[in-house]
Design a protein around this motif. Structure first.
Motif, PDB file in Angstrom:
ATOM      1  N   GLN A 152      -4.129  -1.377  -5.727  1.00  0.00           N
ATOM      2  CA  GLN A 152      -3.260  -0.412  -5.037  1.00  0.00           C
ATOM      3  C   GLN A 152      -4.086   0.627  -4.294  1.00  0.00           C
ATOM      4  O   GLN A 152      -3.770   1.009  -3.177  1.00  0.00           O
ATOM      5  CB  GLN A 152      -2.307   0.264  -6.021  1.00  0.00           C
ATOM      6  N   ARG A 153      -5.172   1.093  -4.911  1.00  0.00           N
ATOM      7  CA  ARG A 153      -6.036   2.074  -4.242  1.00  0.00           C
ATOM      8  C   ARG A 153      -6.608   1.483  -2.960  1.00  0.00           C
ATOM      9  O   ARG A 153      -6.645   2.145  -1.924  1.00  0.00           O
ATOM     10  CB  ARG A 153      -7.164   2.510  -5.177  1.00  0.00           C
ATOM     11  N   LEU A 154      -7.061   0.247  -3.004  1.00  0.00           N
ATOM     12  CA  LEU A 154      -7.597  -0.414  -1.812  1.00  0.00           C
ATOM     13  C   LEU A 154      -6.537  -0.495  -0.718  1.00  0.00           C
ATOM     14  O   LEU A 154      -6.810  -0.164   0.441  1.00  0.00           O
ATOM     15  CB  LEU A 154      -8.107  -1.816  -2.171  1.00  0.00           C
ATOM     16  N   ARG A 155      -5.320  -0.893  -1.072  1.00  0.00           N
ATOM     17  CA  ARG A 155      -4.235  -0.971  -0.077  1.00  0.00           C
ATOM     18  C   ARG A 155      -3.941   0.403   0.519  1.00  0.00           C
ATOM     19  O   ARG A 155      -3.801   0.547   1.733  1.00  0.00           O
ATOM     20  CB  ARG A 155      -2.966  -1.555  -0.701  1.00  0.00           C
ATOM     21  N   ASP A 156      -3.860   1.412  -0.332  1.00  0.00           N
ATOM     22  CA  ASP A 156      -3.549   2.764   0.127  1.00  0.00           C
ATOM     23  C   ASP A 156      -4.618   3.280   1.097  1.00  0.00           C
ATOM     24  O   ASP A 156      -4.299   3.814   2.164  1.00  0.00           O
ATOM     25  CB  ASP A 156      -3.411   3.712  -1.067  1.00  0.00           C
ATOM     26  N   LEU A 157      -5.886   3.116   0.733  1.00  0.00           N
ATOM     27  CA  LEU A 157      -6.950   3.606   1.602  1.00  0.00           C
ATOM     28  C   LEU A 157      -7.009   2.824   2.904  1.00  0.00           C
ATOM     29  O   LEU A 157      -7.233   3.395   3.973  1.00  0.00           O
ATOM     30  CB  LEU A 157      -8.292   3.582   0.876  1.00  0.00           C
ATOM     31  N   SER A 158      -6.775   1.521   2.834  1.00  0.00           N
ATOM     32  CA  SER A 158      -6.726   0.705   4.062  1.00  0.00           C
ATOM     33  C   SER A 158      -5.616   1.186   4.977  1.00  0.00           C
ATOM     34  O   SER A 158      -5.821   1.332   6.182  1.00  0.00           O
ATOM     35  CB  SER A 158      -6.514  -0.762   3.722  1.00  0.00           C
ATOM     36  N   ASP A 159      -4.440   1.438   4.397  1.00  0.00           N
ATOM     37  CA  ASP A 159      -3.305   1.920   5.187  1.00  0.00           C
ATOM     38  C   ASP A 159      -3.613   3.260   5.853  1.00  0.00           C
ATOM     39  O   ASP A 159      -3.119   3.546   6.941  1.00  0.00           O
ATOM     40  CB  ASP A 159      -2.059   2.069   4.315  1.00  0.00           C
ATOM     41  N   ARG A 160      -4.417   4.075   5.217  1.00  0.00           N
ATOM     42  CA  ARG A 160      -4.770   5.399   5.751  1.00  0.00           C
ATOM     43  C   ARG A 160      -5.974   5.347   6.700  1.00  0.00           C
ATOM     44  O   ARG A 160      -6.361   6.364   7.269  1.00  0.00           O
ATOM     45  CB  ARG A 160      -5.090   6.356   4.607  1.00  0.00           C
TER      46      ARG A 160
END
Length: 164
Positions: A39-47
């Motif tokens: 989830q952290r990877l997805r969140d940072l990618s999205d940002r």
């Protein structure tokens, strides 16, 4: 050095678990599972924020990422950096390579300020690493964490990225 990928998250969780269970470097007390890291990877990618890994001898040797400093909109150009190395991988230049690449990618991601919140364990390695990469100490929070039977201060360091 490369961007983190979903298949790296189990190794990242394993590295972080060591720091959670055996040190006061992080104030976490329960190691998060690989799903948290996914989830952290997805969140940072999205940002559009960097999440990097370093490999050595065919295994994950460390990771670094930048997260938003605070949730309020006016802080949108400020991030907090994080760097962890696999046990036994310190002193090999991996942390410096990760931090240099992280700073470079943050500059490209419209980041103006990078904050480092470093647990003061009495070992000056992390503050020295940050100083070598242009960070300056801007504060200290005393006895803000209690872990493994001791109070721990944090050192606040900051680097301004020109042109961001």
């Amino acid at each position: 050095m490369r961007p983190a990928a979903p298949e790296d998250m189990a190794a990242i969780a394993e590295i972080y678990t060591y720091y959670v269970t055996d040190t006061v470097i992080t104030f976490e007390e329960t190691p998060p599972p690989p799903a948290y890291w996914q989830q952290r990877l997805r969140d940072l990618s999205d940002r559009g924020l960097p999440f990097l890994v370093a490999e050595a001898d065919g295994s994950l040797a460390g990771y670094a990422y930048a997260v938003p400093w605070r949730p309020k909109p006016a802080y949108r150009h400020t991030v907090e950096n994080t760097i962890y190395l696999a046990p036994g991988r310190t002193g090999q230049g991996i942390g410096g390579a990760l931090l240099a690449e992280l700073v470079d990618r943050c500059a490209k991601a419209d980041v103006r300020q990078i904050m480092a919140v470093i647990a003061d364990t009495g070992d000056g390695t992390s503050p020295a690493l940050h100083r070598r990469h242009g960070f300056t100490q801007v504060g200290r929070l005393t006895e803000v964490g209690f872990k493994h039977g001791r109070w721990v201060d944090t050192i606040l360091m900051q680097r301004t990225l020109r042109g961001a």
